[in-house]
Design a protein around this motif. Structure first.
Motif, PDB file in Angstrom:
ATOM      1  N   UNK A 157       0.819  -1.216   0.000  1.00 41.71           N
ATOM      2  CA  UNK A 157       0.000   0.000   0.000  1.00 41.71           C
ATOM      3  C   UNK A 157       0.851   1.264   0.000  1.00 41.71           C
ATOM      4  N   UNK A 158       0.413   2.231  -0.779  1.00 40.31           N
ATOM      5  CA  UNK A 158       1.059   3.540  -0.866  1.00 40.31           C
ATOM      6  C   UNK A 158       0.224   4.507  -0.038  1.00 40.31           C
ATOM      7  N   UNK A 159       0.631   4.744   1.200  1.00 43.64           N
ATOM      8  CA  UNK A 159      -0.204   5.528   2.116  1.00 43.64           C
ATOM      9  C   UNK A 159      -0.282   6.995   1.728  1.00 43.64           C
ATOM     10  N   UNK A 160       0.747   7.516   1.108  1.00 39.31           N
ATOM     11  CA  UNK A 160       0.664   8.900   0.641  1.00 39.31           C
ATOM     12  C   UNK A 160      -0.420   9.028  -0.420  1.00 39.31           C
ATOM     13  N   UNK A 161      -0.492   8.040  -1.311  1.00 39.48           N
ATOM     14  CA  UNK A 161      -1.511   8.075  -2.359  1.00 39.48           C
ATOM     15  C   UNK A 161      -2.902   7.859  -1.780  1.00 39.48           C
ATOM     16  N   UNK A 162      -3.014   6.969  -0.801  1.00 37.79           N
ATOM     17  CA  UNK A 162      -4.327   6.740  -0.175  1.00 37.79           C
ATOM     18  C   UNK A 162      -4.792   8.005   0.532  1.00 37.79           C
ATOM     19  N   UNK A 163      -3.888   8.633   1.298  1.00 40.93           N
ATOM     20  CA  UNK A 163      -4.243   9.855   2.021  1.00 40.93           C
ATOM     21  C   UNK A 163      -4.670  10.951   1.054  1.00 40.93           C
ATOM     22  N   UNK A 164      -3.975  11.061  -0.080  1.00 46.23           N
ATOM     23  CA  UNK A 164      -4.306  12.103  -1.060  1.00 46.23           C
ATOM     24  C   UNK A 164      -5.664  11.857  -1.699  1.00 46.23           C
ATOM     25  N   UNK A 165      -6.096  10.598  -1.722  1.00 46.39           N
ATOM     26  CA  UNK A 165      -7.372  10.263  -2.362  1.00 46.39           C
ATOM     27  C   UNK A 165      -8.574  10.514  -1.458  1.00 46.39           C
ATOM     28  N   UNK A 166      -8.355  10.643  -0.157  1.00 45.97           N
ATOM     29  CA  UNK A 166      -9.464  10.843   0.778  1.00 45.97           C
ATOM     30  C   UNK A 166      -9.955  12.285   0.706  1.00 45.97           C
ATOM     31  N   UNK A 167     -11.249  12.436   0.523  1.00 45.98           N
ATOM     32  CA  UNK A 167     -11.877  13.752   0.477  1.00 45.98           C
ATOM     33  C   UNK A 167     -13.097  13.732   1.399  1.00 45.98           C
ATOM     34  N   UNK A 168     -13.740  14.890   1.599  1.00 42.59           N
ATOM     35  CA  UNK A 168     -14.970  14.891   2.411  1.00 42.59           C
ATOM     36  C   UNK A 168     -16.076  13.999   1.841  1.00 42.59           C
ATOM     37  N   UNK A 173     -13.411   2.669   2.022  1.00 42.36           N
ATOM     38  CA  UNK A 173     -12.167   2.182   1.434  1.00 42.36           C
ATOM     39  C   UNK A 173     -12.230   0.661   1.421  1.00 42.36           C
ATOM     40  N   UNK A 174     -11.914   0.080   0.279  1.00 45.16           N
ATOM     41  CA  UNK A 174     -11.897  -1.381   0.141  1.00 45.16           C
ATOM     42  C   UNK A 174     -10.455  -1.871   0.199  1.00 45.16           C
TER      43      UNK A 174
END
Length: 395
Positions: A157-168, A173-174
């Motif tokens: 998992x790329x946590x920087x990419x996951x964090x960047x994808x989270x929005x309001x 998340x699957x």
């Protein structure tokens, strides 16, 4: 006077709910394997039978009269056995009455969870490559698919990419561990990082853990159930079909907090209502002995090692195989003219000319990302694996 026209009936036109969806790659490759007499290491199911005690237990349940509708959430004895297992393996205390539901397979469980919580316009993050039902499930709910790639090559998992994808607008998340198709297993450190990332959000977690008992080399399956912060927001999905070699029985489970389970069951009761009664009773009785699933790491670990050793004499590039019953390999170094084909075309050639069916990894990406990697399934009898290896030895 009106007369009936002597024309053929016409089927009304409709607008497809899933216009991009065709026949799955698994069906295509299995059909191709059957036509050419290939060893089918493509679709993920065993070619050996289950423990004879299981169908015997189903017959006993039928003879005892367990042939009518069970409770909507599942047979109480089975839900109690599942709750006991969650406590024993993962330290999670769950209420079998309000937090455990028996489903018609894991695929139905995932669809039902998504339909229960995703509203039109909600965003749902999927980590690619991913199992092919995830995206259509989200689209059926009217959600917006947000694709985040796992790290190419390692599939971590790329946590920087996951964090960047989270929005309001992110609703869920699957995640899938052990991971199909790569065989990667999330580590404790990664689960803790996920826990910390989601802690300040309202993002729900759908944790696909159908290969939970296939983790090798002494590693521990890091279920979301082990982490209170994740368990409090998660639908944890598993599969009896994978665990007990009965994929055709289509029985799965969902464990979730009571508030999430209540919403899940609202949908479950109208898209399935309930699941095969005698099979549930049989599974409840069979679960009294944990040995069958506790022994799975050794059982499938031996098959993985046999398959990997057999491929050692070829130019396939072996990728790590930490869990599941899949092995991914790179094809870029093969000494055959077809090595330069796209992975999908290569798999067709491999099936028709070499006689072994595999699945291209690009099929698990929305954009068809081709890493020159294919997936084999080693959930097969030893003689099946040996025959496949004999055919692959030319490569």
């Amino acid at each position: 006077m009106t007369t009936l026209a002597a024309t053929a009936p016409v089927t009304p036109a409709l607008q497809s709910r899933l216009p991009q969806v065709g026949t799955t790659i698994f069906t295509v490759m299995s059909a191709l394997a059957a036509r050419h007499g290939a060893v089918n290491l493509g679709q993920g199911f065993p070619d050996f039978d289950c423990d004879p005690a299981l169908p015997a237990a189903v017959a006993t349940a039928m003879a005892q009269g367990h042939n009518q509708y069970p409770p909507m959430a599942g047979v109480p004895a089975l839900r109690q056995a599942l709750a006991a297992k969650m406590q024993a393996l993962y330290g999670l205390t769950v209420n079998p009455d309000t937090e455990v539901t028996v489903t018609a397979g894991a695929t139905q469980a995932i669809l039902t969870a998504i339909l229960a919580v995703v509203h039109p316009g909600d965003e749902v993050i999927v980590l690619e490559p991913c199992y092919d039902s995830y995206v259509p499930n989200i689209e059926l709910a009217g959600g917006q698919v947000v694709r985040v790639p796992l790290t190419p090559g390692t599939f971590r998992p790329d946590f920087a990419a996951i964090a960047a994808a989270i929005t309001p607008r992110t609703r869920a998340l699957l995640v899938n561990s052990p991971h199909n198709p790569s065989g990667m297993c999330w580590t404790a450190a990664e689960m803790q990082q996920l826990d910390a990332l989601l802690a300040s959000t309202d993002v729900l977690l759908i944790s696909d853990e159908v290969y939970e008992h296939m983790v090798f080399d002494g590693q521990r399956h890091e279920s979301a159930a082990r982490y209170p912060g994740l368990a409090a927001r998660a639908f944890i999905v598993s599969s009896f079909g994978k665990t007990y070699h009965v994929t055709g029985w289509k029985v799965g489970t969902v464990v979730a907090p009571a508030a999430l389970t209540a919403e899940f069951r609202k949908v479950h009761q109208f898209n399935v209502f309930t699941v095969n009664t005698p099979v549930q009773h049989a599974l409840a009785a069979y679960m009294a002995d944990p040995a069958p699933y506790l022994n799975l790491p050794a059982f499938y670990g031996a098959k993985r090692d046999r398959f990997r050793a057999g491929l050692g004499g070829t130019r396939f590039r072996m990728l790590p195989g930490e869990g599941t019953y899949f092995q991914c390999v790179g094809i870029e170094d093969l000494a055959v003219p077809e090595r330069d084909l796209a992975d999908g075309a290569f798999c067709e050639w491999l099936t028709t000319e070499v006689g072994v069916a595999a699945i291209p990894l690009s099929a698990f990406y929305g954009n068809g990302f081709d890493q020159r990697v294919i997936r084999f399934c080693f959930a097969k009898r030893d003689d099946t694996l040996d025959e496949a290896l004999r055919r692959l030895a030319r490569l």
